[in-house]
Design a protein around this motif. Structure first.
Motif, PDB file in Angstrom:
ATOM      1  N   ASN A 260      40.527  43.326  25.917  1.00  0.00           N
ATOM      2  CA  ASN A 260      39.872  42.302  26.735  1.00  0.00           C
ATOM      3  C   ASN A 260      39.108  42.964  27.888  1.00  0.00           C
ATOM      4  N   PRO A 261      38.023  43.663  27.575  1.00  0.00           N
ATOM      5  CA  PRO A 261      37.269  44.360  28.630  1.00  0.00           C
ATOM      6  C   PRO A 261      36.692  43.408  29.665  1.00  0.00           C
ATOM      7  N   GLU A 262      36.298  42.214  29.252  1.00  0.00           N
ATOM      8  CA  GLU A 262      35.739  41.256  30.210  1.00  0.00           C
ATOM      9  C   GLU A 262      36.808  40.797  31.193  1.00  0.00           C
ATOM     10  N   GLY A 263      38.013  40.509  30.674  1.00  0.00           N
ATOM     11  CA  GLY A 263      39.110  40.122  31.546  1.00  0.00           C
ATOM     12  C   GLY A 263      39.471  41.230  32.519  1.00  0.00           C
ATOM     13  N   THR A 264      39.410  42.464  32.045  1.00  0.00           N
ATOM     14  CA  THR A 264      39.705  43.613  32.914  1.00  0.00           C
ATOM     15  C   THR A 264      38.661  43.737  34.007  1.00  0.00           C
ATOM     16  N   ARG A 265      37.406  43.592  33.643  1.00  0.00           N
ATOM     17  CA  ARG A 265      36.320  43.688  34.639  1.00  0.00           C
ATOM     18  C   ARG A 265      36.457  42.597  35.702  1.00  0.00           C
ATOM     19  N   ASN A 266      36.871  41.419  35.288  1.00  0.00           N
ATOM     20  CA  ASN A 266      37.006  40.305  36.235  1.00  0.00           C
ATOM     21  C   ASN A 266      38.214  40.468  37.149  1.00  0.00           C
ATOM     22  N   ALA A 267      39.205  41.233  36.692  1.00  0.00           N
ATOM     23  CA  ALA A 267      40.454  41.357  37.450  1.00  0.00           C
ATOM     24  C   ALA A 267      40.489  42.575  38.361  1.00  0.00           C
ATOM     25  N   LEU A 268      39.799  43.654  37.982  1.00  0.00           N
ATOM     26  CA  LEU A 268      39.867  44.907  38.730  1.00  0.00           C
ATOM     27  C   LEU A 268      38.497  45.256  39.305  1.00  0.00           C
ATOM     28  N   THR A 269      38.486  45.613  40.577  1.00  0.00           N
ATOM     29  CA  THR A 269      37.234  46.023  41.213  1.00  0.00           C
ATOM     30  C   THR A 269      36.959  47.498  40.934  1.00  0.00           C
ATOM     31  N   ASP A 270      35.759  47.924  41.203  1.00  0.00           N
ATOM     32  CA  ASP A 270      35.393  49.323  40.959  1.00  0.00           C
ATOM     33  C   ASP A 270      36.226  50.289  41.800  1.00  0.00           C
ATOM     34  N   ASP A 271      36.683  49.818  42.974  1.00  0.00           N
ATOM     35  CA  ASP A 271      37.490  50.704  43.829  1.00  0.00           C
ATOM     36  C   ASP A 271      38.985  50.466  43.676  1.00  0.00           C
ATOM     37  N   GLY A 272      39.389  49.795  42.567  1.00  0.00           N
ATOM     38  CA  GLY A 272      40.794  49.746  42.203  1.00  0.00           C
ATOM     39  C   GLY A 272      41.611  48.580  42.702  1.00  0.00           C
ATOM     40  N   PHE A 273      40.996  47.586  43.335  1.00  0.00           N
ATOM     41  CA  PHE A 273      41.753  46.419  43.782  1.00  0.00           C
ATOM     42  C   PHE A 273      41.951  45.429  42.631  1.00  0.00           C
ATOM     43  N   PHE A 274      43.151  44.889  42.563  1.00  0.00           N
ATOM     44  CA  PHE A 274      43.457  43.834  41.594  1.00  0.00           C
ATOM     45  C   PHE A 274      43.352  42.486  42.287  1.00  0.00           C
ATOM     46  N   LYS A 275      42.547  41.600  41.709  1.00  0.00           N
ATOM     47  CA  LYS A 275      42.378  40.257  42.251  1.00  0.00           C
ATOM     48  C   LYS A 275      43.519  39.383  41.709  1.00  0.00           C
ATOM     49  N   THR A 276      44.489  39.103  42.564  1.00  0.00           N
ATOM     50  CA  THR A 276      45.708  38.438  42.088  1.00  0.00           C
ATOM     51  C   THR A 276      45.493  36.995  41.653  1.00  0.00           C
ATOM     52  N   GLY A 277      44.448  36.342  42.200  1.00  0.00           N
ATOM     53  CA  GLY A 277      44.275  34.926  41.909  1.00  0.00           C
ATOM     54  C   GLY A 277      45.171  34.039  42.753  1.00  0.00           C
ATOM     55  N   ASP A 278      45.965  34.638  43.635  1.00  0.00           N
ATOM     56  CA  ASP A 278      46.849  33.880  44.515  1.00  0.00           C
ATOM     57  C   ASP A 278      46.256  33.816  45.917  1.00  0.00           C
ATOM     58  N   VAL A 279      46.374  32.642  46.521  1.00  0.00           N
ATOM     59  CA  VAL A 279      45.793  32.386  47.832  1.00  0.00           C
ATOM     60  C   VAL A 279      46.878  32.371  48.890  1.00  0.00           C
ATOM     61  N   GLY A 280      46.584  32.932  50.058  1.00  0.00           N
ATOM     62  CA  GLY A 280      47.560  32.913  51.143  1.00  0.00           C
ATOM     63  C   GLY A 280      46.984  33.552  52.387  1.00  0.00           C
ATOM     64  N   HIS A 281      47.874  34.066  53.226  1.00  0.00           N
ATOM     65  CA  HIS A 281      47.454  34.707  54.466  1.00  0.00           C
ATOM     66  C   HIS A 281      48.554  35.645  54.942  1.00  0.00           C
ATOM     67  N   GLN A 282      48.248  36.428  55.951  1.00  0.00           N
ATOM     68  CA  GLN A 282      49.246  37.283  56.590  1.00  0.00           C
ATOM     69  C   GLN A 282      49.309  36.925  58.068  1.00  0.00           C
ATOM     70  N   ASP A 283      50.479  37.127  58.660  1.00  0.00           N
ATOM     71  CA  ASP A 283      50.579  36.862  60.095  1.00  0.00           C
ATOM     72  C   ASP A 283      50.412  38.161  60.882  1.00  0.00           C
ATOM     73  N   ALA A 284      50.474  38.040  62.192  1.00  0.00           N
ATOM     74  CA  ALA A 284      50.224  39.191  63.055  1.00  0.00           C
ATOM     75  C   ALA A 284      51.295  40.260  62.934  1.00  0.00           C
ATOM     76  N   GLU A 285      52.460  39.904  62.394  1.00  0.00           N
ATOM     77  CA  GLU A 285      53.560  40.861  62.245  1.00  0.00           C
ATOM     78  C   GLU A 285      53.563  41.543  60.884  1.00  0.00           C
TER      79      GLU A 285
END
Length: 561
Positions: free
Chosen positions: A404-429
């Motif tokens: 599934n090369p298309e699925g791989t391209r959509n999930a992984l960026t050229d610099d190695g980040f995986f797009k989890t598809g999950d939404v959220g945030h981080q706090d100051a800690e």
């Protein structure tokens, strides 16, 4: 700027799983330490026994099937203490393990067998009929099916894995060594996608070794192979499925790495869980939110001594402060939370043991060796505190999706980040929160359900003209369940009986976790965009607004739990 883990960094050795686990000169515990024990039969494996069994099983694969580097062995079985030896025996022979949900129908299993290119199939006797059907669909004969567990085929037609191990002349076979641990596959786990068909997640030896070491930074400092109430060290209760990467890494691999005893349950039920905790003096347990909720309410918990448990770790969905507090107030059980995905081997975040009752709802801090960031829909990084899609980079991130090369391209960026598809945030800690999903997947008790797959099946029913499936959250079960919006075919009355027929029809065609536990709602049309994409968010909002009314109407049929 992307967030780095607050934990100290370290080097991950460029070695395969076998070398990491079985050629480890720094192992502290002895060879005769019991690692895996069946909660019912009390059959067990020590470290030395699981290593010996793995070698002899791997030898059998080579002798009988001419096993080659990269050959895939499929696993279709509930939890078994034989699974670790089979797993590492496959690796010893140079192979790749592809575990499948034992709740799969023959058609669902056949898809995974074909897509993975499985050369043989492991199962247990109660699942043999379905396994045989699936194997025949992809051209695998009975000689390519192997049984594990305590039962054997009474006809003798299907070999038991102990027979596979007893091969004459086996001494001439040697381990097939992994030359490129960061590239060579160890596991093919299947994760449902929004296109409907499960995707083969390619996890390398390097991915798994890295994740074991990452988790050990937190869990490894709190569990031990010695000490405890009986002097035999920590005992972990394993009921989460071994066919999921959560069970494979956090249960099977970590137990051997830490030298802790894994008490294995084939199937969860609340009273058995409580009894095993009491009888074995369980000290740690990986759980999911529905189990935590059950412990907060079910009266059986008060009939057993659960005081040996020092901590539980919950994953798959967020827990509320109220549920965490209720379990502690009622049973004095501590629950912390974590986060991970099949594509990340799996664990990326976890709360520390001393922070279990703070920041409830958070999945904790980023484990070592990783970088993370939250991104806007325009793929711009958002500041701390703002909501975005979580992207993660680290040595635990998968290689890509099989075939599934298309699925791989959509999930992984050229610099190695995986797009989890999950939404959220981080706090100051530095605590991370997951609040929603970009993807349309429904999570039923930790299992992934692809709406498109169910829609494809439903629309093949002559009684259905069109269909859409969304997930609705049921507080009483602490999980999402699928509900189907159905445009009935002409002449089909919108009655409870008609809805139940559709529910029953689908039940025969899907695994247990994919059933329409949210029911069926008849509608005039399915809302869609100009492109034809189903606007599931509109349906989900409608369900949430009308839930109480829907449950009282005849057009909503509640399926059996």
């Amino acid at each position: 700027m992307p967030v780095e883990s607050p934990y100290p960094s370290f080097e991950v050795p460029d070695i395969d799983i076998w070398t990491f686990l079985f050629e480890n000169n720094n192992r502290e515990y002895p060879d005769d330490k019991v690692i895996y024990i069946d909660s019912v039969t009390k059959r067990s494996y020590s470290y030395a026994q699981v290593k010996e069994t793995a070698i002899t099983f791997g030898t059998g694969l080579k002798a009988l099937f001419s096993w080659r580097k990269g050959d895939v062995l499929a696993l279709y079985t509930p939890n078994s203490i034989d699974t670790p030896a089979v797993t590492w025996g496959t690796h010893w022979a140079g192979g790749v393990l592809s575990p499948a949900n034992p709740g799969y129908t023959a058609e669902e299993l056949a898809y995974q067998l074909k897509d993975s290119g499985a050369k043989a199939l492991i199962t247990q006797l109660p699942f043999l009929t379905t396994a045989r059907q699936a194997a025949r669909m992809v051209g695998l004969g009975d000689d390519r099916i192997i049984l594990i567990g305590d039962q054997r085929d009474p006809t003798g037609a299907i070999k038991h894995f102990t027979s596979i191990r007893n091969i004459s002349g086996a001494t001439r076979y040697r381990r097939t060594k992994v030359k490129e641990p960061k590239e060579d596959l160890a596991f093919l786990v299947y994760s449902s996608g929004t296109t409907g068909k499960p995707k083969g997640v390619m996890l390398t030896h390097g991915n798994i070794v890295a994740n074991i070491m990452m988790i050990a930074v937190t869990e490894g400092t709190n569990v031990s192979w010695k000490g405890g109430q009986d002097g035999k060290g920590d005992k972990i209760l394993a009921f989460l499925p071994f066919f999921h990467i959560y069970g494979l890494t956090c249960l099977i691999h970590l137990a051997l790495h830490h030298g802790t005893t894994l008490v294995v349950m084939a199937k969860f039920d609340i009273e058995s869980w409580c009894r095993i905790v009491q009888d074995f003096k369980i000290t740690f347990c990986y759980v999911v939110p529905p189990v935590v909720l059950l412990l907060s309410k079910h009266p059986v918990g008060e009939n057993y001594d659960l005081s040996s448990i020092r901590m539980m770790n919950s994953g798959a969905a967020p827990l509320t402060k109220e549920v965490v507090g209720a379990v502690y107030d009622r049973l004095k059980l501590k629950v912390k939370q974590g986060y991970g995905l099949s594509e990340t081997s799996p664990t990326t975040h976890t709360q520390s043991w001393d922070d279990w009752d703070n920041h409830v709802g958070s999945v904790g801090k980023l484990l070592p060796l990783q970088t993370a960031k939250y991104m806007s829909p325009e793929e711009k990084e958002v500041p701390v505190g703002e909501t975005g899609e979580l992207w993660i980079r680290g040595p635990n991130v998968f290689k890509g999706y099989l075939n599934n090369p298309e699925g791989t391209r959509n999930a992984l960026t050229d610099d190695g980040f995986f797009k989890t598809g999950d939404v959220g945030h981080q706090d100051a800690e530095g605590n991370f929160y997951i609040t929603d999903r970009v993807k349309e997947l429904i999570k039923y008790k930790g299992f992934q359900v692809a709406p498109a797959e169910l829609e494809g099946l439903l629309t093949s029913n002559p009684a259905v003209n069109d269909a859409a499936v969304v997930g609705i959250y049921k507080e009483e079960q602490a999980t999402e369940v699928p509900i189907a919006f159905i445009v009935p075919a002409q002449g089909i009355e919108r009655t409870p009986e008609a809805a139940q027929k559709i529910i029953s029809w689908l039940e025969k065609r899907v695994a247990n976790h994919k059933r329409l536990r949210g029911g069926v709602k008849f509608v005039d049309e399915i809302p869609k965009a100009a492109s034809g994409k189903i606007l599931r968010r509109l349906l989900r909002t409608q369900v949430e607004q009308e839930m109480q009314a829907l449950l009282a109407k005849d057009t909503v049929i509640k399926a059996k739990l």
